[in-house]
Design an enzyme around this catalytic site. Sequence first.
Site, PDB file in Angstrom:
ATOM      1  N   ASP A   1      35.769  52.342  25.205  1.00  0.00           N
ATOM      2  CA  ASP A   1      36.569  53.542  24.994  1.00  0.00           C
ATOM      3  C   ASP A   1      37.498  53.458  23.785  1.00  0.00           C
ATOM      4  OD1 ASP A   1      37.818  51.604  26.497  1.00  0.00           O
ATOM      5  OD2 ASP A   1      38.235  52.885  28.222  1.00  0.00           O
TER       6      ASP A   1
ATOM      7  N   ASP B   1      38.472  46.539  26.272  1.00  0.00           N
ATOM      8  CA  ASP B   1      38.600  47.938  26.686  1.00  0.00           C
ATOM      9  C   ASP B   1      39.871  48.486  26.021  1.00  0.00           C
ATOM     10  OD1 ASP B   1      37.628  49.853  29.239  1.00  0.00           O
ATOM     11  OD2 ASP B   1      39.739  50.114  28.713  1.00  0.00           O
TER      12      ASP B   1
ATOM     13  N   HIS C   1      42.104  50.287  27.184  1.00  0.00           N
ATOM     14  CA  HIS C   1      43.246  50.262  28.100  1.00  0.00           C
ATOM     15  C   HIS C   1      43.562  48.822  28.491  1.00  0.00           C
ATOM     16  CE1 HIS C   1      41.186  54.206  28.755  1.00  0.00           C
ATOM     17  NE2 HIS C   1      42.422  54.645  28.623  1.00  0.00           N
TER      18      HIS C   1
ATOM     19  N   HIS D   1      41.333  47.405  36.086  1.00  0.00           N
ATOM     20  CA  HIS D   1      42.642  47.944  36.492  1.00  0.00           C
ATOM     21  C   HIS D   1      42.972  47.636  37.951  1.00  0.00           C
ATOM     22  CE1 HIS D   1      43.175  49.993  32.741  1.00  0.00           C
ATOM     23  NE2 HIS D   1      42.131  50.786  32.907  1.00  0.00           N
TER      24      HIS D   1
END
Length: 310
Positions: free
Chosen positions: A249, A162, A164, A125
């Site tokens: 996740d 991931d 996200h 990120h």
Amino acid sequence: MLYFSHPSSLEHDPRQGLPGHPEQPERLRAIEAALGERGWLGWERREAPAASEEELLLVHPRSHVERIRSLCRSGGGPIDADTFAGERSYEAALHAAGGACAMTRALLAGEAEVGFCALRPPGHHAEPERAMGFCLFDSVAVAAALAIAELGLERVFILDWDVHHGNGTAEIFRRRDDVLFASIHQGGIFPGTGAREDTGSGRGEGCTINLPVPAGSDEELWASLLADMVIPAAEEFEPQLVLISAGFDAHRDDPLAECRLEASSFGRLASIAKEAANRWQAPVGAVLEGGYDVSALAASTVATMAALGD
Ligand SMILES: [Zn+2]
């Protein structure tokens, strides 16, 4: 098979400033306990070196590196509502990026066919000039940039599974045609980027693949998107190195998202990627990103490493 870790990863603890934070040192302790019980699956363990400033500067401006360094040197503090850097976090983030670089150097030197970096904080990120989403420096992006700038590669494929969207990595490479970035992620959650229509820009048009999936998506959907959409595009790109932003996740037990993968599902994703990489004669290096249910994280990491090492 090379596994990279470093003690500094355990000294970065966002709970010092943000109580109850899910990105905790226990994540790595759980992974290493599970691997230790299994003889490290036969992987060779190496200590991750610190990234050099030159390496970080491949993707981050000096001002960002300085800002994180001085924040940590002055005792640390929160950067935003969910990102924290403490006194030892700069050191940890340096080794997280340095491990990804060392892994890439070793893979390209032919010392191993696969690698895994179990280091914190995560990175995908982190934008060039902004730490966010628990991330300070974008380790996988630093490694990909290093492979091209210093190690002579022309095409690197980054697979981000991931849950996200890897907005930092996407932003860093969005205008480049030498890095293919593909992300499968749950749509509508943090960080809000990663629409299917976003396929990169300028020279990089077509070198970004975003595949958002709805809450509740399971292994079948994730595996078919990888096998039927991502791998054929990568096949055409002819990557010389595959880097995986390996967040766990999307597991059904994860508290931060609502996908339904099992630990074994990540093994399946890793197998699909590894089989393709074998065809391309490209080594595969995975870098730990998210995964916040510690037992699911440990089991998923074991499944991924077992599949990569198979
Ligand atoms: Zn994540």
